[in-house]
Design an enzyme around this catalytic site. Sequence first.
Site, PDB file in Angstrom:
ATOM      1  N   ALA A  22       2.417  15.334 -37.642  1.00  0.00           N
ATOM      2  CA  ALA A  22       2.654  16.335 -36.691  1.00  0.00           C
ATOM      3  C   ALA A  22       2.514  16.083 -35.452  1.00  0.00           C
ATOM      4  CB  ALA A  22       1.874  17.374 -37.276  1.00  0.00           C
ATOM      5  N   ASP A  23       3.447  16.493 -34.462  1.00  0.00           N
ATOM      6  CA  ASP A  23       3.336  16.453 -33.033  1.00  0.00           C
ATOM      7  C   ASP A  23       2.118  17.360 -32.558  1.00  0.00           C
ATOM      8  OD1 ASP A  23       4.932  14.618 -32.100  1.00  0.00           O
ATOM      9  OD2 ASP A  23       6.563  15.961 -31.848  1.00  0.00           O
ATOM     10  N   LYS A  24       1.193  16.888 -31.841  1.00  0.00           N
ATOM     11  CA  LYS A  24       0.206  17.647 -31.088  1.00  0.00           C
ATOM     12  C   LYS A  24       0.721  18.779 -30.032  1.00  0.00           C
ATOM     13  CE  LYS A  24      -2.317  16.517 -27.868  1.00  0.00           C
ATOM     14  NZ  LYS A  24      -2.440  17.926 -27.072  1.00  0.00           N
ATOM     15  N   THR A 268       7.644  15.835 -37.645  1.00  0.00           N
ATOM     16  CA  THR A 268       8.150  16.862 -36.713  1.00  0.00           C
ATOM     17  C   THR A 268       8.388  15.900 -35.382  1.00  0.00           C
ATOM     18  OG1 THR A 268       5.812  17.399 -35.779  1.00  0.00           O
ATOM     19  CG2 THR A 268       6.260  18.350 -37.809  1.00  0.00           C
TER      20      THR A 268
END
Length: 542
Positions: A22-24, A268
């Site tokens: 997951a992107d931050k 993502t």
Amino acid sequence: MKAIVARLESIEEMAGVDILCADKTGTLTQNKLTLGEAALFDAGPAQEVIAAAALASKEEDRDAIDMAVIQGLQNPSGLGGYRQEAFVPFDPVRKRTEARIKGPEGKPFRVTKGAPQVILDLCRPSPELAQKVTAKVEEFARRGYRTLGVARQDDGNWQFLGLLPLFDPPRPDAAETIRRAEDYGIDVKMVTGDNLAIARQIASQLNLGTNIRVAEEFFSGLTGEEERIPEETAKRIEEADGFAQVFPEHKFTIVKALQQRGHIAGMTGDGVNDAPALGQANAGISVSGATDAARAAAALVLTAPGISVIIRAVEEARKIFERMTSYAIYRITETIRIMFFVVLTMIAFNFYPITTVMIILLALLNDLPIMSIAYDNTLLEQSPVRWAMSRVLTVSTTLGLIGVAETFGLLLIARLVLNLSVPQIQSLIYLKLAVAGHLTLFIARTKRPFFTRPYPAPVLLIAVLSTQTVAALIVGLGILVTPIQWKYVGLVWVYCLAWIFIEDWAKLQVYRHLALSGKGHKSFLDFIRKNLQPYAGGLRQG
């Protein structure tokens, strides 16, 4: 739920996802940056640094960082005398923006803002300045701040003005979403281009693991085009909790390494450069605000911020997967039950146990309950699911062969005890196949005892009862078939209801065997887990 399934087969893959990268920014965090107190180096008041950073921004692009900087100006109208003659936007490789400005007196100069180390290198700093800047960046990072370096060039070298700390708070639902993902057996790995210290700070706030690694330490010497990632590198990527200072091309290799280790990976992304990784992932997910290229490569397109909808997608995917499994088990069971019985009856007794009309009626009456499986209640698996055809075939074959024995038993009762004629036997067998076949749906739809939760959906129950009523009326009234007495209709029902408990017991035994959870399996596993250390000394002495 504001999510678009762009590739339908991804539903099956989503049910099996066991790692989600997951992107931050914007996914785990709110992407609503607030400006902190500036750290000054070669500048006057803090507003001078903020003004330089604002001149290196473009308000109409509505970029989150640019907007945070511009909103930090105490007097935005003070920049009215400055004209932006050229602007170079941020890109993931260059990691900075740059603008050519003409001041109120007509004197041109340049300003730039971006990753602190990039801006610092541009200024050719002394060792003392470099040390001070690095220490300040690390201090900000430990507090969870992203940091912008700001510099200005008038005639000669670039002048390092200062640092602007930016804080992007975690999304309110992010920690709960991650907890739910872990409950479903999904390991969430954070992927960010930010500094390592920032990544670890956010990870600690979200209760993610803190084994966050700098991406470059995995990918030095790799081009991303290798058919196989070195096994040691792939294993280290698998063991990491997240990755910092990530470039877009790193994402593709991360996904490839995880797949090489046998995982079904979700990823993502939102940018053009994320498209290869989204396409490589088993479940590529473009987040809210993604580019057209990212959306085109993704299997699931999110139109609202955050990743909570991904967990809902996983839940729905696992339910659909269970329905697909139920359908497969039922179909194979019925094929074995009817085909084996008909062929063996023709060989053993030299007559057709059901007529062509009965076969057509069976097919027609089976369609409605089968279609209603798509709306059935299902057990939500707590761990990722994958196709296990050996399990499906084992369960189906067991139920199918029991069904053959069950039908032969009724055939013998009809011939030897009830002394029915061949046409009456055919009607009796037709009703038995219809009743037992639909009752098999209740057995195939769950790994638990059929009379426990989750109970059949009302639509499935109504479909089965209505088709059973029609089948009973057909043989009781003699519609297109030879009629039989109503007491024989009742006999078939009682016979099938008795056998459903036998079939269900056999199904449970098969599942226990396949899961190695039977008494014999448990005894053996307990035995081999015993500590053999007490025997070691005796063996050495012997």
